[in-house]
Design a protein around this motif. Structure first.
Motif, PDB file in Angstrom:
ATOM      1  N   THR A  30      42.058  41.469  35.391  1.00 43.55           N
ATOM      2  CA  THR A  30      41.304  42.417  35.747  1.00 43.55           C
ATOM      3  C   THR A  30      40.005  42.694  34.565  1.00 43.55           C
ATOM      4  O   THR A  30      40.504  42.822  33.477  1.00 43.55           O
ATOM      5  CB  THR A  30      41.778  43.525  36.385  1.00 43.55           C
ATOM      6  N   VAL A  31      38.951  42.773  35.082  1.00 41.45           N
ATOM      7  CA  VAL A  31      37.814  42.792  33.928  1.00 41.45           C
ATOM      8  C   VAL A  31      37.447  44.347  33.872  1.00 41.45           C
ATOM      9  O   VAL A  31      37.239  45.023  35.068  1.00 41.45           O
ATOM     10  CB  VAL A  31      36.507  42.127  33.892  1.00 41.45           C
ATOM     11  N   THR A  32      37.717  45.025  32.896  1.00 45.96           N
ATOM     12  CA  THR A  32      37.299  46.469  32.618  1.00 45.96           C
ATOM     13  C   THR A  32      36.493  46.663  31.429  1.00 45.96           C
ATOM     14  O   THR A  32      36.271  45.978  30.576  1.00 45.96           O
ATOM     15  CB  THR A  32      38.592  47.359  32.625  1.00 45.96           C
ATOM     16  N   GLN A  88      29.415  42.482  38.886  1.00 38.97           N
ATOM     17  CA  GLN A  88      29.037  42.973  37.344  1.00 38.97           C
ATOM     18  C   GLN A  88      29.342  41.933  36.167  1.00 38.97           C
ATOM     19  O   GLN A  88      29.694  42.737  35.162  1.00 38.97           O
ATOM     20  CB  GLN A  88      29.643  44.221  37.290  1.00 38.97           C
ATOM     21  N   ARG A  89      29.055  40.921  36.271  1.00 35.72           N
ATOM     22  CA  ARG A  89      29.432  39.873  35.133  1.00 35.72           C
ATOM     23  C   ARG A  89      28.355  40.119  34.125  1.00 35.72           C
ATOM     24  O   ARG A  89      28.961  40.162  32.885  1.00 35.72           O
ATOM     25  CB  ARG A  89      29.168  38.392  35.520  1.00 35.72           C
ATOM     26  N   TYR A 165      34.043  34.388  33.920  1.00 37.15           N
ATOM     27  CA  TYR A 165      34.110  35.575  34.884  1.00 37.15           C
ATOM     28  C   TYR A 165      33.914  35.064  36.480  1.00 37.15           C
ATOM     29  O   TYR A 165      33.234  34.265  36.748  1.00 37.15           O
ATOM     30  CB  TYR A 165      32.660  36.497  34.894  1.00 37.15           C
ATOM     31  N   VAL A 166      34.947  35.524  37.071  1.00 33.88           N
ATOM     32  CA  VAL A 166      35.211  34.950  38.673  1.00 33.88           C
ATOM     33  C   VAL A 166      35.522  36.202  39.400  1.00 33.88           C
ATOM     34  O   VAL A 166      35.882  37.136  39.109  1.00 33.88           O
ATOM     35  CB  VAL A 166      36.170  33.887  38.576  1.00 33.88           C
ATOM     36  N   GLY A 167      35.153  35.708  40.659  1.00 30.38           N
ATOM     37  CA  GLY A 167      35.534  36.682  41.740  1.00 30.38           C
ATOM     38  C   GLY A 167      36.698  36.381  42.667  1.00 30.38           C
ATOM     39  O   GLY A 167      37.006  34.998  42.621  1.00 30.38           O
TER      40      GLY A 167
END
Length: 176
Positions: A30-32, A88-89, A165-167
């Motif tokens: 997860t990106v924070t 939100q990349r 970054y991926v979804g």
């Protein structure tokens, strides 16, 4: 040392920095963005965020002790952890880039409780009180207790996988 586990698998090799990094790129994270109050405020992209405990509520993230954000985070009583959404990349990349004012336009933010910067438009955010900092190699594990939470209404998280970054692919066969 090399260890073979049979004809169907690649041999295991010593866990040096490069092979460890290559192996861990297979883990989706997860990106924070973590922010902390200061003059100026600091913030950085973190993919090490995790829930630690629900009773008592604790979360954690890791930060390189050589990071420009570390001096501020090392003394901050509060931080905010922002869970980024799939779209939100650019925000993730902005807070991962050194040598820039990460809070300048186009970043939208406001001072929140305890003076902690709160980013606008994130999937969710947690305002946390730092309870412990544990040195672990070249990083520090920051343990924090969420005090306020602004949960997501809807949306998919932004992930980091294979250095990109991926979804989430929500069209696959596992989707209910």
């Amino acid at each position: 040392m090399t260890l073979s586990l049979g004809p169907q698998s690649a041999p295991a090799v010593d866990a040096d920095v490069d092979t460890l990094r290559a192996a861990l790129r297979h883990q989706a994270s997860t990106v924070t963005v973590v922010t902390a109050p200061g003059a100026p405020p600091v913030g950085f992209t973190a993919t090490s965020f995790t829930s630690v405990s629900l009773d008592p509520p604790l979360v954690s993230f890791c930060l390189d002790v050589g990071s420009t954000s570390w001096p501020t985070v090392s003394t901050s009583r509060h931080v905010a952890v922002h869970l980024l959404g799939e779209g939100q990349r650019d925000l993730a990349q902005r807070f991962a880039t050194g040598g820039i004012d990460r809070f300048a336009a186009p970043t939208r933010w406001r001072p929140g409780p305890e003076g902690v910067p709160i980013l606008d438009g994130t999937l969710a955010w947690l305002l946390c009180r730092v309870v412990e900092r544990v040195v672990a190699g070249d990083h520090v594990i920051v343990l924090a207790e969420p005090e306020l939470v602004r949960p997501a209404d809807a949306g998919s998280p932004l992930l980091r996988h294979q250095g990109r970054y991926v979804g989430l692919d929500q069209t696959g066969p596992d989707r209910a």
